[in-house]
Design an enzyme around this catalytic site. Structure first.
Site, mmCIF file in Angstrom:
data_model
loop_
_atom_site.group_PDB
_atom_site.id
_atom_site.type_symbol
_atom_site.label_atom_id
_atom_site.label_comp_id
_atom_site.label_asym_id
_atom_site.label_seq_id
_atom_site.Cartn_x
_atom_site.Cartn_y
_atom_site.Cartn_z
ATOM 1 C CD GLU A 90 11.234 7.115 4.052
ATOM 2 O OE1 GLU A 90 11.656 8.412 4.036
ATOM 3 O OE2 GLU A 90 11.070 6.398 3.356
ATOM 4 C CG ASP A 144 3.684 8.271 2.116
ATOM 5 O OD1 ASP A 144 4.850 7.838 2.174
ATOM 6 O OD2 ASP A 144 3.247 7.844 1.249
#
Length: 384
Positions: A275, A19
């Site tokens: 990610e 994140d």
């Protein structure tokens, strides 16, 4: 021409470095390429400081690369809302900040920056508004792999920098030497960055039994326990080097984002996770495998297959089957050794597809640019 606005980006660090990795790249790019004043609110400065060594884990307010970094603590310090507010990955803004937005009397663009996905419904939901009870309007902004999504994070000079690095063996050798690694002639160079994964052992078996030398670079992270177990060691740490059969393993230190890009660009194959590293491995233009974050209801398989359905487009059937087989084995935690042997036989086709994929993603636009354009369009609509 960019419309200048003040931006607040909120990030709650919930999944190691993913994140904060995405939001930090985004904040830097908005400042450097679009001239936007950006505050990045982070609730875990210690994790941020590992990713960005120039940062202090203790300073409540600091400026790095032109980005104002603020500590988002349980005790909200208070701040005037920005013109554009990004709630990264549904992190939930402080209620006091939401109240301040509603009371400001200004039009504030509130964006929920969602997690990356290739699923079909993303296109239909991208940029949809959501009216809040207090009269504010929030929009859902979805990064993605198709033109009608928010795109991927990509700095404007990324592909040029990558091309120069990959065409310069001396620069690659200098980078590897700084990690204590010397690439051997004709060796295959690979990187491993994954969550804990029982599939790793079978893959290492296959690499060790290969007729070609394999050099595996493993940055510090959660997968080290699996590597240590395969080696029969109680633990491994940065600076360690091991050899088993045709496999040389080098444990390398945790890296900054720019250093990790160089690692990915240096390798012939990259195993990545989550990610942030997943996106950066795609920009490397090299074959890869993605260890997707597992979900209890197995929803991650839908996300994994949705990406593969896009990525394999144009591959010969044998190469598509080989890629799907290895990704399935890797994420199922078993059978990776046999699947790896099949994948290697299709490597030239997979290499060509990896490079072609980067061109397709460049054509889709980049996340920072699309956010800036979205704000400009929204502003025109608001003011008629």
């Amino acid at each position: 021409m960019s419309v200048k606005a003040k931006w607040d980006i909120f990030c709650a660090v919930v999944d190691n470095f993913g994140d904060i990795g995405v939001t930090w790249r985004l904040a830097r790019q908005l400042v450097a390429e679009h001239g936007q004043p950006v505050r990045l609110w982070v609730d875990d400065l210690e994790t941020f400081a590992r990713l960005c060594p120039a940062a202090s884990a203790h300073d409540q307010q600091q400026t790095i690369d032109g980005v104002e970094v603020r500590h988002w603590s349980k005790t909200w310090p208070g701040a005037e809302p920005a013109d554009v507010v990004i709630e990264a990955f549904a992190c939930n803004l402080p209620q006091a900040y939401i109240n301040a937005m509603a009371a400001s009397g200004r039009r504030v663009l509130w964006l929920n920056l969602e997690y990356l996905s290739a699923e079909d419904w993303i296109i239909g939901c991208h940029a949809l508004p959501s009216l809040q009870a207090n009269g504010l309007q929030k929009y859902f902004f979805f990064p993605g792999f198709e033109a009608d999504t928010g795109g991927l994070i990509r700095e404007s000079d990324l592909m040029q920098r990558r091309a120069r690095f990959q065409a310069d063996p001396l620069q690659q050798a200098e980078f590897l030497a700084a990690l204590g690694v010397e690439r051997q002639p004709e060796a295959r160079l690979l990187s491993l960055f994954a969550y804990e994964n029982p599939a790793v052992a079978g893959w290492l078996d296959a690499l060790a039994g290969d007729t070609r030398l394999n050099q595996l670079l493993v940055p510090e992270g959660r997968v080290l326990g699996d590597v240590a177990a395969w080696l029969g060691m109680p633990s491994v740490q940065a600076g360690d080097h091991y050899q088993r059969g045709s496999l040389q393993i080098s444990i390398v230190p945790f890296m900054t984002q720019d250093e990790y890009d160089l690692l990915l660009w240096s390798c012939d194959f990259n195993a990545v996770r989550g990610e942030e590293s997943f996106i950066r491995a795609q920009w490397a233009g090299r074959p890869l495998v993605w260890h997707i974050y597992p979900q209890e209801d197995d929803a991650h398989w839908d996300k994994l297959n949705a990406f593969l359905d896009l990525y394999v487009h144009g591959l010969p059937p044998a190469a598509e089957q080989a890629l799907r087989g290895f990704w399935r084995a890797w994420n199922a935690g078993e059978g990776a050794g046999d699947a790896w042997s099949v994948l290697l036989s299709e490597y030239p086709a997979l290499l060509g597809r990896a490079e072609g994929w980067t061109h397709e993603q460049v054509a889709n636009g980049d996340l920072a640019g699309k956010l800036v354009f979205f704000y400009a369009d929204w502003l025109r609509a608001v003011h008629g």
